[in-house]
Design a protein around this motif. Structure first.
Motif, PDB file in Angstrom:
ATOM      1  N   TYR A   1     -31.047   1.920  -6.432  1.00 24.48           N
ATOM      2  CA  TYR A   1     -30.872   3.126  -5.627  1.00 24.48           C
ATOM      3  C   TYR A   1     -32.049   4.051  -5.934  1.00 24.48           C
ATOM      4  CZ  TYR A   1     -26.080   1.403  -5.317  1.00 24.48           C
ATOM      5  OH  TYR A   1     -24.978   0.620  -5.102  1.00 24.48           O
TER       6      TYR A   1
ATOM      7  N   ARG B   1     -29.180   7.350 -10.518  1.00 28.49           N
ATOM      8  CA  ARG B   1     -27.825   7.783 -10.208  1.00 28.49           C
ATOM      9  C   ARG B   1     -27.883   9.280  -9.943  1.00 28.49           C
ATOM     10  NH1 ARG B   1     -25.527   7.390 -15.214  1.00 28.49           N
ATOM     11  NH2 ARG B   1     -25.300   9.613 -15.488  1.00 28.49           N
ATOM     12  N   LEU B   2     -27.188   9.721  -8.910  1.00 25.75           N
ATOM     13  CA  LEU B   2     -27.148  11.155  -8.642  1.00 25.75           C
ATOM     14  C   LEU B   2     -26.024  11.793  -9.436  1.00 25.75           C
ATOM     15  CD1 LEU B   2     -27.771  11.941  -4.886  1.00 25.75           C
ATOM     16  CD2 LEU B   2     -29.343  11.967  -6.794  1.00 25.75           C
ATOM     17  N   ASP B   3     -26.298  12.937  -9.968  1.00 28.84           N
ATOM     18  CA  ASP B   3     -25.285  13.660 -10.730  1.00 28.84           C
ATOM     19  C   ASP B   3     -25.537  15.146 -10.517  1.00 28.84           C
ATOM     20  OD1 ASP B   3     -23.956  12.972 -14.061  1.00 28.84           O
ATOM     21  OD2 ASP B   3     -23.171  14.136 -12.377  1.00 28.84           O
ATOM     22  N   MET B   4     -24.560  15.937 -10.886  1.00 30.48           N
ATOM     23  CA  MET B   4     -24.783  17.366 -10.811  1.00 30.48           C
ATOM     24  C   MET B   4     -25.739  17.745 -11.950  1.00 30.48           C
ATOM     25  SD  MET B   4     -23.136  17.980  -8.226  1.00 30.48           S
ATOM     26  CE  MET B   4     -23.569  19.697  -8.210  1.00 30.48           C
TER      27      MET B   4
ATOM     28  N   GLN C   1     -23.346   0.121 -10.510  1.00 30.13           N
ATOM     29  CA  GLN C   1     -24.323   0.636 -11.444  1.00 30.13           C
ATOM     30  C   GLN C   1     -25.010  -0.509 -12.149  1.00 30.13           C
ATOM     31  OE1 GLN C   1     -25.360   3.596 -11.966  1.00 30.13           O
ATOM     32  NE2 GLN C   1     -23.894   4.743 -10.759  1.00 30.13           N
ATOM     33  N   SER C   2     -26.235  -0.332 -12.449  1.00 31.69           N
ATOM     34  CA  SER C   2     -26.941  -1.330 -13.226  1.00 31.69           C
ATOM     35  C   SER C   2     -26.483  -1.215 -14.679  1.00 31.69           C
ATOM     36  CB  SER C   2     -28.433  -1.051 -13.119  1.00 31.69           C
ATOM     37  OG  SER C   2     -29.151  -1.940 -13.927  1.00 31.69           O
ATOM     38  N   SER C   3     -26.806  -2.212 -15.489  1.00 26.96           N
ATOM     39  CA  SER C   3     -26.401  -2.144 -16.896  1.00 26.96           C
ATOM     40  C   SER C   3     -27.253  -1.126 -17.634  1.00 26.96           C
ATOM     41  CB  SER C   3     -26.571  -3.518 -17.523  1.00 26.96           C
ATOM     42  OG  SER C   3     -27.919  -3.920 -17.390  1.00 26.96           O
ATOM     43  N   SER C   4     -26.774  -0.691 -18.773  1.00 31.01           N
ATOM     44  CA  SER C   4     -27.491   0.223 -19.657  1.00 31.01           C
ATOM     45  C   SER C   4     -28.010   1.465 -18.972  1.00 31.01           C
ATOM     46  CB  SER C   4     -28.693  -0.488 -20.300  1.00 31.01           C
ATOM     47  OG  SER C   4     -28.321  -1.734 -20.776  1.00 31.01           O
ATOM     48  N   PRO C   5     -27.124   2.263 -18.338  1.00 32.05           N
ATOM     49  CA  PRO C   5     -27.638   3.507 -17.775  1.00 32.05           C
ATOM     50  C   PRO C   5     -28.053   4.455 -18.899  1.00 32.05           C
ATOM     51  CG  PRO C   5     -25.258   3.473 -17.619  1.00 32.05           C
ATOM     52  CD  PRO C   5     -25.679   2.119 -18.124  1.00 32.05           C
ATOM     53  N   ILE C   6     -29.100   5.227 -18.640  1.00 33.40           N
ATOM     54  CA  ILE C   6     -29.572   6.170 -19.641  1.00 33.40           C
ATOM     55  C   ILE C   6     -28.615   7.356 -19.648  1.00 33.40           C
ATOM     56  CG2 ILE C   6     -31.459   7.703 -20.253  1.00 33.40           C
ATOM     57  CD1 ILE C   6     -33.282   5.703 -18.756  1.00 33.40           C
TER      58      ILE C   6
ATOM     59  N   ILE D   1     -20.965  14.351  -3.863  1.00 33.42           N
ATOM     60  CA  ILE D   1     -22.289  13.772  -3.686  1.00 33.42           C
ATOM     61  C   ILE D   1     -22.168  12.260  -3.680  1.00 33.42           C
ATOM     62  CG2 ILE D   1     -23.531  15.682  -4.699  1.00 33.42           C
ATOM     63  CD1 ILE D   1     -23.656  14.079  -7.302  1.00 33.42           C
ATOM     64  N   PRO D   2     -23.044  11.584  -2.993  1.00 26.14           N
ATOM     65  CA  PRO D   2     -22.959  10.120  -2.951  1.00 26.14           C
ATOM     66  C   PRO D   2     -23.274   9.514  -4.307  1.00 26.14           C
ATOM     67  CG  PRO D   2     -24.976  10.874  -1.924  1.00 26.14           C
ATOM     68  CD  PRO D   2     -24.187  12.097  -2.250  1.00 26.14           C
ATOM     69  N   LEU D   3     -22.311   8.771  -4.860  1.00 24.66           N
ATOM     70  CA  LEU D   3     -22.544   8.112  -6.135  1.00 24.66           C
ATOM     71  C   LEU D   3     -22.588   6.613  -5.887  1.00 24.66           C
ATOM     72  CD1 LEU D   3     -20.154  10.156  -8.434  1.00 24.66           C
ATOM     73  CD2 LEU D   3     -22.602  10.414  -8.135  1.00 24.66           C
ATOM     74  N   PRO D   4     -23.492   5.880  -6.515  1.00 24.94           N
ATOM     75  CA  PRO D   4     -23.651   4.451  -6.228  1.00 24.94           C
ATOM     76  C   PRO D   4     -22.379   3.667  -6.497  1.00 24.94           C
ATOM     77  CG  PRO D   4     -25.463   5.271  -7.552  1.00 24.94           C
ATOM     78  CD  PRO D   4     -24.455   6.351  -7.514  1.00 24.94           C
TER      79      PRO D   4
ATOM     80  N   VAL E   1     -30.601  10.788 -12.317  1.00 26.07           N
ATOM     81  CA  VAL E   1     -30.573  10.249 -13.677  1.00 26.07           C
ATOM     82  C   VAL E   1     -31.143   8.834 -13.629  1.00 26.07           C
ATOM     83  CG1 VAL E   1     -29.091   9.630 -15.603  1.00 26.07           C
ATOM     84  CG2 VAL E   1     -28.546  11.633 -14.194  1.00 26.07           C
ATOM     85  N   PRO E   2     -32.198   8.552 -14.383  1.00 28.32           N
ATOM     86  CA  PRO E   2     -32.794   7.212 -14.301  1.00 28.32           C
ATOM     87  C   PRO E   2     -31.820   6.136 -14.756  1.00 28.32           C
ATOM     88  CG  PRO E   2     -34.188   8.719 -15.559  1.00 28.32           C
ATOM     89  CD  PRO E   2     -32.893   9.415 -15.343  1.00 28.32           C
ATOM     90  N   VAL E   3     -31.851   5.011 -14.062  1.00 30.06           N
ATOM     91  CA  VAL E   3     -31.065   3.837 -14.421  1.00 30.06           C
ATOM     92  C   VAL E   3     -32.033   2.664 -14.448  1.00 30.06           C
ATOM     93  CG1 VAL E   3     -29.204   2.313 -13.675  1.00 30.06           C
ATOM     94  CG2 VAL E   3     -28.980   4.765 -13.346  1.00 30.06           C
ATOM     95  N   ALA E   4     -31.855   1.745 -15.386  1.00 28.65           N
ATOM     96  CA  ALA E   4     -32.777   0.616 -15.507  1.00 28.65           C
ATOM     97  C   ALA E   4     -32.796  -0.177 -14.201  1.00 28.65           C
ATOM     98  CB  ALA E   4     -32.348  -0.283 -16.655  1.00 28.65           C
ATOM     99  N   PRO E   5     -33.987  -0.423 -13.613  1.00 25.37           N
ATOM    100  CA  PRO E   5     -34.048  -1.209 -12.379  1.00 25.37           C
ATOM    101  C   PRO E   5     -33.430  -2.581 -12.590  1.00 25.37           C
ATOM    102  CG  PRO E   5     -36.151  -0.168 -12.808  1.00 25.37           C
ATOM    103  CD  PRO E   5     -35.308   0.049 -14.030  1.00 25.37           C
TER     104      PRO E   5
ATOM    105  N   TRP F   1     -32.894  10.512  -2.127  1.00 29.22           N
ATOM    106  CA  TRP F   1     -32.233   9.371  -2.785  1.00 29.22           C
ATOM    107  C   TRP F   1     -31.636   8.506  -1.706  1.00 29.22           C
ATOM    108  CZ3 TRP F   1     -27.101   7.791  -2.657  1.00 29.22           C
ATOM    109  CH2 TRP F   1     -26.671   6.899  -3.646  1.00 29.22           C
TER     110      TRP F   1
ATOM    111  N   LEU G   1     -28.572  19.043  -7.723  1.00 30.75           N
ATOM    112  CA  LEU G   1     -28.412  17.649  -8.143  1.00 30.75           C
ATOM    113  C   LEU G   1     -29.494  17.253  -9.129  1.00 30.75           C
ATOM    114  CD1 LEU G   1     -27.736  16.093  -4.625  1.00 30.75           C
ATOM    115  CD2 LEU G   1     -26.051  16.777  -6.334  1.00 30.75           C
TER     116      LEU G   1
ATOM    117  N   ASN H   1     -34.658   3.189  -9.628  1.00 28.59           N
ATOM    118  CA  ASN H   1     -33.203   3.104  -9.614  1.00 28.59           C
ATOM    119  C   ASN H   1     -32.675   4.376 -10.261  1.00 28.59           C
ATOM    120  OD1 ASN H   1     -30.620   2.172  -9.269  1.00 28.59           O
ATOM    121  ND2 ASN H   1     -30.727   0.598 -10.845  1.00 28.59           N
TER     122      ASN H   1
END
Lengths: 384, 334
Positions: A225, A188-191, B179-184, B173-176, A212-216, A245, A209, A186
């Protein structure tokens, strides 16, 4: 002669009661779990598994704590078959019970076949457009497509689970190896920002790009994602690393192209596709609601089905409770999207779809026969 | 794993799911026979054009931050889509047509899949504005795209930008959606400290900008941007030529750059300083303009400190730029 203990245990009615009790508990827990767990993950965790596992917080252990659907169903099936084979006598007097139990056996077998072979996917089409494939709701694939043939594309599909192993993947169809130095279930895309960990991608859109890791997540209202950095390497050296992605909503980083020895390729992470030998064209989409409410009254897709191999080229209407059944799959009107700019058909493949009907019929027939025999016997005795 | 062969997909046969409507920071007037399609997170605009005998063409409007990998990289990506080999930047500069879209220079490219007029054609314009790159592309049946060229150019001329890009719209850019909880949280940026020269008014930095300033002297204006990009951001020469293109100047070679550029030492490493004088077009008239820029290539990325604006005003601020460069304090020197 006394039967071996294992046979006694397998044919035991006590075992049947225990299995039924455990099944009730499993269904109860699995149902409650769906408050916070998406139905897809609940199915995997409780029912399409031999055991229900528990992972203590902070550890990576998976400890089996309860029998799963596969184990209960398999033992139940053995129990039924063993009881019939060893204890039941095949007589006319027992024919009703035998029929009912045969129906139960068929039901369990059908459940196993469904778990193993059924597939649900979706087909999203805009009016005026057509599709020859369906997409998984949850599964993804990394595809590397050889675009060199003007008529066809040759697709190499790699499951994300292989990318997650970080091992080198070699296929005879590709002149380069594939390896993912980093896979995120999972992300998130970021610059990319200066000061962030060094950028892995040095080709394509990934240069700008970062993933950025997000908790599954397994929550029903959330989605994962996935993202991956994919390195392609020739015997002569690396070709580069791309960032891919995708999302369950169909959007992804678009196909990124590269050329190797004069052959053009595309690389993309996308929802897993299931291609068909036929095409469905959406002529018209209808979406009606009851006046003044948001309650759907009528969803309907007027489609043209074109299958050159079967010489099919016909119009048909798919609407609520009237699916299209074709080539072993059933197309249901699932929903519309984006202010009715798309129709979404849920496509179900279930080769064993008839088994529950047959098994219920057998159980019903068996009960009627057994009850009928008792009833007529009772009436006869009373008359005598 | 599996390997299979499928017929080539028509781009129109692939539905794109609209997940959210991006802010419309650009408007246009599309030809009446262009069928508008739902915009997606990648596309600011999308159209379908129908021709005779079922011919179709797809029109897209897409924006990316920065130079999106460079013009030639994107042109080669399109060439790959219609099975054409890659070309060098020099070949692109020879074959591409420099046009003007509402006062902003753009590059118009055309490529045919086959020389006999069958297959597919791509007609596209690339425009750089406010640290973003815009792609206007038509792809489809060759005779149809050829016939639609005038409409495409008219469409380009009708494009109007809504103003400075805001933080919300800065990223295409495609952004979700969810979002899931607790993003890093992302890593802390290694933004340097600096001393703002007199006369530079600090603005809200947005999008790709780490810093943003405005210089005003009477009717003359200049903009100062501090931008950081990963890797070598396409290289010093490619960026210099992109700026030269913005001032209606031809490209230069590496040798020319070596001769014309100077080097200034900063705490972040040597900065390549370029001084580009040219002209911009606005409302049909041309006016002298200048770009004064410093490029610092570091291990963690490439920094661009650039003044763009009125020729005389920018030239006057050269010493201020040098003072600004000398005041830079990067967190980790080198």
């Amino acid at each position: 002669m006394a039967r071996p203990r294992i046979i006694q245990a397998l044919t035991s009615l006590r075992l049947t009661i225990v299995l039924l009790s455990l099944a009730m508990v499993l269904v109860f827990i699995g149902t409650l779990a769906q408050k916070n767990l998406d139905a897809f993950y609940a199915q995997q965790k409780y029912f399409n598994t031999w055991f229900v596992y528990w992972t203590p917080q902070g550890s990576h252990w998976s400890i089996p704590v309860f029998p799963g659907g596969f184990l209960l169903g398999s033992v139940f099936l053995l129990n039924l078959i063993a009881a019939h084979a060893v204890r039941f006598k095949m007589t006319w007097k027992k024919s009703g019970i035998i029929l009912a139990h045969a129906g139960l056996i068929l039901l369990l077998v059908g459940g196993l076949f469904t778990a193993l072979w059924s597939r649900e996917s979706r087909m999203t089409i805009a009016p005026g457009a057509s599709k020859s494939y369906t997409e998984s709701f949850k599964e993804f694939e990394l595809v590397i497509i050889d675009k060199s043939n003007p008529e066809n594309d040759r697709v190499v599909s790699i499951p994300p689970s292989l990318l997650a192993t970080h091992k080198v993947i070699q296929l005879p169809e590709l002149p380069f190896t594939v390896k993912s130095p980093r896979y995120l279930e999972n992300a998130r895309l970021d610059m990319w920002k200066p000061g962030a960990p060094p950028q892995l991608a040095d080709k394509g859109m990934g240069i700008r790009l970062d993933a950025v890791p997000v908790a599954p997540t397994t929550r029903p209202e959330e989605e994962n994602y996935p993202a991956a950095f994919v390195t392609l390497e020739m015997p002569s050296g690396p070709l580069g690393t791309w960032l891919v992605w995708s999302s369950p909503f169909g959007e992804s980083v678009p196909p990124q192209t590269f050329t190797v020895d004069g052959t053009n390729y595309e690389i993309q992470l996308r929802l897993k596709r299931f291609y068909k030998p036929y095409r469905i064209h959406l002529d018209h989409l209808t979406h009606e609601e009851y006046a003044g409410t948001g309650i759907p009254k009528n969803f309907a897709s007027q489609i043209q089905l074109n299958d050159p191999k079967r010489h099919e080229d016909r119009k048909t209407l798919i609407y609520m409770n009237h699916p299209l059944r074709y080539a072993g799959e059933t197309f249901y009107q699932y929903q519309t999207l984006a202010d009715d700019k798309f129709t979404v058909l849920e496509v179900v493949r279930n080769p064993s779809w008839m088994l529950p009907y047959i098994s219920c019929s057998l159980v019903g027939l068996g009960l009627v026969v057994q009850f009928g025999m008792h009833l007529f016997g009772f009436i006869k005795r009373r008359a005598a | 794993m599996s390997v299979y062969t499928v017929p080539k997909e028509d781009s129109q046969a692939t539905a794109q799911v609209e997940t959210s409507k991006p802010a419309r920071e650009v408007t246009w007037t599309a030809p009446k026979d262009w069928e508008e399609q739902p915009a997606t997170e990648m596309r600011q605009g999308s159209f379908l054009v129908h021709g005779g005998n079922g011919a179709k063409a797809d029109v897209s409007v897409v924006a990316f931050p920065g130079d999106a990998g460079g013009d030639v990289a994107n042109v080669n990506r399109w060439r790959g889509q219609i099975n054409l080999p890659e070309i060098e930047d020099s070949a692109l500069q020879k074959t591409a047509q420099k046009i003007d879209i509402n006062g902003t220079p753009a590059l118009l490219v055309a490529m045919d899949e086959k020389s006999d007029g069958t297959g597919r054609k791509i007609l596209a314009a690339i425009l750089h504005r406010d640290d973003r790159t815009w792609f206007f592309k038509m792809m489809g049946n060759t005779p149809l795209v050829t016939a639609q060229k005038d409409e495409f150019i008219t469409f380009l001329q009708s494009v109007r930008f809504a103003g400075e890009s805001t933080t919300a719209a800065a990223s295409a850019i495609p952004l979700p959606m969810v979002q899931s909880s607790s993003p890093i949280p992302p890593a802390i940026s290694a933004k340097p400290k600096w001393k703002v020269p007199q006369g530079w008014q600090e603005q809200t930095a947005s999008g790709m900008r780490q810093g943003s300033f405005a210089i005003t002297e009477g009717p003359s204006k200049a903009d100062v941007s501090v931008v950081a990009l990963s890797g070598d951001a396409g290289g010093v020469l490619a960026n210099v030529n992109r700026w030269r293109g913005q001032l209606s100047l031809p490209d230069i070679t590496e040798d020319d750059l070596t001769k014309s550029a100077t080097t200034v030492e900063t705490t972040g490493g040597p900065a390549v300083l370029v001084d580009i004088a040219g002209e911009t077009s606005a409302a049909g008239s041309k006016s002298p303009a200048r770009i004064l820029a410093a490029i610092i290539v570091r291990k963690d990325g490439t920094w661009f400190i650039k003044i763009t604006g009125n020729d005389a005003l920018v030239a006057k601020n050269k010493s201020a730029l040098l003072d600004f460069l000398k005041s830079l304090e990067f967190p980790n020197h080198g």
